[in-house]
Design an enzyme around this catalytic site. Structure first.
Site, mmCIF file in Angstrom:
data_model
loop_
_atom_site.group_PDB
_atom_site.id
_atom_site.type_symbol
_atom_site.label_atom_id
_atom_site.label_comp_id
_atom_site.label_asym_id
_atom_site.label_seq_id
_atom_site.Cartn_x
_atom_site.Cartn_y
_atom_site.Cartn_z
ATOM 1 N N HIS A 1 0.809 -1.232 0.000
ATOM 2 C CA HIS A 1 0.000 0.000 0.000
ATOM 3 C C HIS A 1 0.840 1.280 0.000
ATOM 4 O O HIS A 1 0.304 2.354 -0.262
ATOM 5 C CB HIS A 1 -0.928 0.042 1.218
HETATM 6 ZN ZN LIG Z 1 -3.996 -7.038 3.054
#
Ligand SMILES: [Zn+2]
Length: 390
Positions: free
Chosen positions: A132
């Protein structure tokens, strides 16, 4: 089928610790490493501690001002108040954050270098897969994007086609963003649908920038998807794309948070299906990427019952010594689990769902089925861009 494999490991990666109230408890890494040893897998492969990623490597993906912000937060955590995503609930700042994040990134970069140069055929960094992290900010428990950095390093070393397959329950948004405009990198992410889960991206319509159309692939799976649907979706999308793209290296991210016990998401996948997809990634690396395979960890918040078993299977597969699903877990490991966590560890390397049954895309197609609708949306959005029939 497997040649030399490397396990990337430096004990200090367990210092990636956002604190006692955070779901990403580093005990999951320590227990995985110990379960790998309990099965003797670390005697079947070279265990390598690569050096931390340096400034110039980090800059292959991350902006200089962001790296500076991480360093400042790392030196003085109390002053991180949310800028660049640092000092937030998801990504609290902690002392030494820059150093340990760079160390984890260094293991993935080291894996990329070893595989590209042929020092190893496969390399595993289960502490990595921090997918992320964005070029200019922390997100979703991720500071530096080791997956994107490994891919960027492969490109720097001369790779022309790298495939990234992400089966974490969350969208691999940071890796997709890093290579959104780069047709040399094909990113494929299977995840719980953005309607119901962080980071709310990964729609089938996200297919890459105009200059790299069809280089991003997203499958948004309905909440509740179980083994048969999950494995079916993987096989309905990934092999055909890899056959067409002909990557020189496969980088895969094996977040274990698709599991039915995971507290942060809503898929219902078993350990046995996770293992089946790990086996499939290994086979696809041999079939389409000349055997060059870099396997990473990722999310996974059932830190005792699921993560260590899932990634031990991954290591065994890479080592060419797959652990049988029915294998009994050595008692000393369970004692270690109890000593550290006061929880009873699992007894076997299976959830009892082996073998995993699923139907191929062609044979099982049902237009009224929500899983099939999700897969069809992806195929229709991206397959024609790659010259494939939807
Ligand atoms: Zn995850």
């Amino acid at each position: 089928m497997s040649g030399r494999a490397q396990l990337m490991w430096d004990e200090a990666v367990t210092g990636y610790d956002f604190g006692p109230d955070h779901p990403m408890d580093p005990v999951r890494l320590a227990l995985t490493r110990k379960l790998v040893a309990a099965f003797g897998l670390d005697r079947e492969m070279e265990v390598v501690a690569a050096k931390p990623a340096g400034e110039s490597t980090l800059r292959l993906v991350h902006r200089e001002d962001y790296i500076d912000a991480v360093k400042a937060a790392s030196a003085d955590p109390a002053r991180a108040l949310g800028a660049y995503g640092l000092g937030t609930v998801d990504d609290p700042a902690f002392a030494g954050m820059h150093e340990v994040s760079a160390l984890i990134a260094g293991q993935s970069v080291g894996a990329a270098e070893a595989v590209w140069r042929g020092d190893a055929e496969h390399a595993v960094n289960f502490a990595g897969g921090l997918h992320h992290a964005m070029p200019g900010g922390a997100s979703g428990f991720c500071i530096y994007n080791d997956a994107a950095l490994a891919i960027a390093r492969l490109l720097e070393l001369g790779a022309e086609r790298v495939a990234y397959v992400d089966v974490d329950v969350h969208h691999g948004d940071g890796v997709q963003a890093a290579f959104w405009e780069d047709p040399r990198v094909l990113t494929i992410s299977l995840h719980e649908h953005p309607r119901t889960l962080f980071p709310q991206t990964g729609w089938p319509q996200e297919t890459g920038a105009d200059c790299a159309e069809g280089s991003a692939v997203n499958v948004g799976l309905p909440a509740g998807t179980g083994d048969a649907g999950w494995v079916r979706a993987f096989h309905a999308v990934v092999p055909e794309l890899l056959a067409e793209f002909r990557p020189q290296v496969l980088v895969s991210q094996h977040g274990a948070d698709t599991h039915f016990e995971d507290p942060l998401a809503h898929l219902a996948v078993s350990l046995d299906a996770q293992r089946a997809v790990q086996v499939a990634c290994h086979e696809l690396a041999h079939e389409y990427a000349g055997g060059k395979w870099i396997a990473l960890g990722g999310g996974g918040y059932a830190v005792v019952d699921v993560v260590p078993r899932s990634w031990t299977h991954l290591v065994g597969i890479a080592a060419g010594r797959p652990v049988a699903p029915e294998a009994v877990i050595p008692e000393p490991w369970r004692q270690e689990v109890f000593a550290r966590t006061r929880q009873l560890g699992p007894q076997r390397m299976t959830d009892g769902r082996w073998p995993v049954n699923w139907a191929s895309w062609e044979s099982g197609y049902d237009p009224a089925d929500r899983l099939d609708q999700a897969v069809r949306a992806t195929r229709q959005a991206v397959f024609p861009l790659r010259g494939l029939l939807p």
